[in-house]
Write an enzyme that holds these catalytic residues in place. Structure first.
Site, mmCIF file in Angstrom:
data_model
loop_
_atom_site.group_PDB
_atom_site.id
_atom_site.type_symbol
_atom_site.label_atom_id
_atom_site.label_comp_id
_atom_site.label_asym_id
_atom_site.label_seq_id
_atom_site.Cartn_x
_atom_site.Cartn_y
_atom_site.Cartn_z
ATOM 1 N N SER A 262 1.379 -3.762 -27.410
ATOM 2 C CA SER A 262 0.688 -4.533 -26.360
ATOM 3 C C SER A 262 0.779 -6.014 -26.683
ATOM 4 C CB SER A 262 -0.789 -4.149 -26.283
ATOM 5 O OG SER A 262 -1.557 -4.908 -27.198
ATOM 6 N N ASP A 263 0.568 -6.855 -25.695
ATOM 7 C CA ASP A 263 0.416 -8.265 -26.019
ATOM 8 C C ASP A 263 -1.002 -8.477 -26.554
ATOM 9 O OD1 ASP A 263 0.904 -10.914 -26.454
ATOM 10 O OD2 ASP A 263 1.799 -11.299 -24.492
ATOM 11 N N TYR A 264 -1.219 -9.658 -27.048
ATOM 12 C CA TYR A 264 -2.440 -10.007 -27.773
ATOM 13 C C TYR A 264 -3.664 -9.803 -26.874
ATOM 14 C CZ TYR A 264 -4.927 -12.850 -31.295
ATOM 15 O OH TYR A 264 -5.747 -13.307 -32.291
ATOM 16 N N ASP A 265 -4.509 -8.861 -27.242
ATOM 17 C CA ASP A 265 -5.765 -8.603 -26.530
ATOM 18 C C ASP A 265 -5.562 -7.965 -25.153
ATOM 19 O OD1 ASP A 265 -8.613 -8.791 -26.642
ATOM 20 O OD2 ASP A 265 -8.563 -10.431 -25.189
ATOM 21 N N ALA A 266 -4.326 -7.617 -24.828
ATOM 22 C CA ALA A 266 -4.028 -7.237 -23.441
ATOM 23 C C ALA A 266 -4.709 -5.935 -23.015
ATOM 24 C CB ALA A 266 -2.521 -7.136 -23.236
#
Ligand code: GLC
Length: 719
Positions: A262-266
């Site tokens: 996942s992207d950061y915090d996504a």
């Protein structure tokens, strides 16, 4: 590939894991030193010891990585090794030009080489994964992340995709100096509305498939070990939860068998996106869609137990993701060589010097000569007095560019240092004039004095490195701060002036382009910025960079790109009811492919190997390139096609090939490019690929300006 005995080992390991340990394998946390997103630092050591951590980002340095890996191996119940990712976007310790700049080299061999060097340095620093290449086709220079992209074109970005994946991963992931590549951000993130980061995306099904997805498909075909879904949505479904794209298309139809990070915090951000009510729902959506690793949102550790309890996900769903993560670790060889000793190449002094030499070559190939008057460049004889002016003249930190990885400011060659080295006997003086982001104009008079006393002025203006990249969008694309006043005052001094324009995007600088003797796009060139500029100004290197983006004439034209669909009312100056503006031009200031040289090339005699083409056949396209100027130089030849009549409207130009040729003054050579019939196939009305019989126009030339192109046509025959 994982050997069968290893597969058995992984199954046994999976069988021995508690649900918490399984979820832990899907959890990626950042080291606290360099957070690259929202949220505070996480206690990753506590998570690790509790078996709740499977990988990390932002931890690098061989010793630091080794210390944490040792805890994973010796102080956790199952001793499963971690892997370590980092944004190695344009170099690691040796900093290369930003991707948009490197794209201007139009050179896959160069793209591969710089990724290889970055991988070697990253692996030596303990890393196992690069969050790169970034493959978002980007057509809006307001969007800060255009600097991380290869620009506006799908075909060019696809070539970059395969070159970068090969460069990072090498022959296989256990080979010395290899790291796993993460193709990101799947997909259409570059189409955020109005160029504002993280905003809504509006793309048609057709442009999703034709414009935004193909580079990712190429990355998958080239063996990319991992993908990262974009923060953004498609038709209201955030990519992080988008099962249709991640699971059905990419894993299903494309056969991708790597991991999705996942992207950061996504994952947690699925809540503010408005598609999940709580972390359990967010976690279930992402896991079901096929996202294996949760980067920094804690949604899997906090939400998956509840999602399992609610029956929103099954143990089989969890096992599938854990199996992929363990398989990935096995592909990296981590179970046999957790400290990656065999993957590390010693960075000898000799090797470091070779990396610097490659950085210099990459940097000079990335420079684009935008404009010049009266043959000011090259400066054949060293000037007596040079004034190197502006806030970017002696700004080592700025040369790092937006993703500086492990680059160190003290190792950057500034423009001032590079020009002093280029002209060692000249009097090379410096004044800043203004800062990029301050209102203080008190330094302008001193800069003007220096300009007046100089034989040559090199004016270094543009953006700070922190003005492009993630979360750095701009609504105005002029020179920030009071640099405009410095420019005006220095140009008024009337001396021969070369402008080095540093930025992560095309800028709107009409005064510079009208009045300066020469303007070079120097983007952010990295470690060897100053030496590369010295090479170009002195004529040791004839500039060969070409714009990988259309350079707008006005912000009102954005988004602007050459591969647009025709309209029923194309712009015609004499006709009011055509596609145009009342107050600004319709064409970009500089077309895709623009870039001047110190010599003059002529293209003639376009020939094709056949006038008819069937499925499975390849056409050879030949053109003669002549160097008709005084200097040796490198020309880039582009091959475009157009399908004038088809079942769906096709773009006015589509890039399908390129070639580069080095020619001495007076030399001529025939350049050949190939065009497979399948390259002119397209998704039909029902979105399935079609190769339609009929005429195909073929254009060859240096830029996407139609009137500068040679043209012929062939017929595609029904097979
Ligand atoms: C980000 C970026 C992504 C990057 C990741 C890790 O917010 O969107 O490109 O790889 O964080 O730093």
């Amino acid at each position: 590939m994982v050997k069968p005995d290893a597969a058995g080992r992984l199954e046994r390991l999976l069988g021995a894991m508690t649900p918490e340990e399984k979820i832990g394998q899907l959890n990626m946390l950042s080291a606290d030193s360099e957070l690259t997103g929202p949220g505070g630092p996480a206690d990753y050591m506590a998570a690790l010891r509790a078996g709740r951590l499977g990988s990390m980002l932002n931890l690098h340095g061989a010793e630091r990585v080794r210390a944490v890996q040792r805890v994973a191996l010796e102080e956790t119940r199952l001793g499963i090794p971690l892997f370590f990712g980092y944004d190695v976007v344009h170099g690691h310790r040796t900093v290369f030009p930003i991707p948009l700049a490197e794209a201007a080299a139009f050179d896959p061999a160069l793209w591969e080489e710089t990724a290889r060097i970055a991988a070697v340095e990253a692996a030596a620093d303990g890393l196992t994964m690069a969050f790169a290449p970034m493959l978002d086709v980007a057509r809006d220079p307001r969007w800060g992340r255009i600097c991380e992209s290869a620009g506006e074109d799908t075909w060019l970005t696809s070539r970059l995709a395969e070159a970068k994946v090969r460069g990072f991963q090498g022959r296989d992931l256990t080979a010395p100096g290899s790291v796993a590549a993460v193709a990101k951000h799947l997909a259409a993130y570059g189409a955020v509305l109005a160029g504002r980061d993280y905003a809504q995306v509006e793309v048609s099904e057709r442009s999703l498939h034709e414009t935004y997805l193909p580079p990712f498909r190429r990355a998958v075909e080239a063996g990319a070990a991992a993908l990262m879904p974009a923060f953004t949505d498609l038709g209201g479904v955030p990519l992080t939860a988008n099962a249709a794209v991640l699971r059905d298309l990419v894993r299903g139809a494309w056969g991708f068998d790597g991991i999705m990070v996942s992207d950061y915090d996504a994952i947690a951000e699925l809540i503010p996106h408005g598609v999940a009510a709580d972390l359990a729902e967010a976690a279930a959506l992402a896991l079901k869609a096929g996202v294996d690793i949760d980067m920094m949102s804690h949604a899997y550790t906090k939400g998956l137990p509840e999602a399992l309890a609610r029956g929103a996900v099954t143990m089989a769903d969890l096992d599938a993701a854990v199996r992929r993560v363990l398989t990935f670790k096995a592909r990296l060889g981590l179970f046999d060589d957790p400290y990656r000793e065999t993957a590390t190449t010693a960075l000898t002094a000799e090797r470091r010097a070779a990396h610097r030499a490659a950085a210099r070559d990459a940097a000079r190939r990335s420079i684009v000569l935008l404009s010049q008057k009266d043959g000011l460049l090259p400066i054949a004889e060293a000037p007596r007095r040079v004034a190197v002016l502006g806030p970017l003249a002696d700004a080592a930190g700025e040369m790092l560019g937006p993703w500086s990885a492990s680059g160190r400011p003290e190792e950057m060659v500034t423009f001032l240092a590079g020009l002093r080295a280029t002209w060692p006997r000249s009097d090379v003086a410096h004044a800043r004039g203004v800062d990029i982001d301050s209102e203080d104009v008190g330094g302008i008079p001193a800069a003007v004095d220096l300009a007046r006393s100089a034989d040559l002025v090199v004016l270094c203006v543009g953006e700070a490195r922190g003005m492009s990249g993630e979360a750095n969008c701009r609504g105005h694309l002029g020179l920030p701060g009071r640099q405009g006043e410095l420019v005006k005052a220095v140009l008024d001094a009337g001396k021969p002036t070369v402008v080095l324009l540093s930025s992560g995007r095309p800028l709107l600088v009409p005064e510079l382009l009208d009045r300066a003797g020469a303007v070079l796009a120097t983007w952010f060139l990295g470690s060897e910025a100053g030496n590369a500029v010295g090479d170009v100004l002195s004529g040791n290197w004839n500039p060969s960079g070409r714009l990988p983006v259309s350079w707008p004439a006005d912000a009102g034209q954005i988004p602007i790109f050459f591969s647009r669909l025709p309209t029923g009312r194309p712009y015609a100056p004499a006709n009011r009811y055509t596609s145009r503006y009342l107050d600004i031009p319709t064409e970009p200031l500089f077309p895709f492919g623009h870039g001047l040289s110190y010599t003059r090339f002529a293209l003639r005699d376009l020939r094709v190997s056949a006038t008819e083409l069937r499925a499975g056949e390849t056409l050879s396209v030949a053109v003669e390139v002549a160097n008709e100027g005084q200097a040796a130089g490198e020309e880039t030849v582009l091959l475009f096609v157009r399908d004038p009549v088809a079942s769906v409207s096709r773009p006015v130009l589509e890039l399908k090939g390129m070639a580069k040729v080095q020619l001495a003054s007076g030399e001529r050579r025939t350049v050949r490019m190939s065009l497979e019939a399948e390259a002119v196939a397209f998704p039909g009305i029902d979105m399935t690929p079609r190769l339609e019989p009929g005429e195909i126009e073929i254009f060859v030339g240096p830029t996407a300006r139609t009137d500068a192109l040679l043209k012929t046509s062939i017929r595609v025959l029904a097979s």
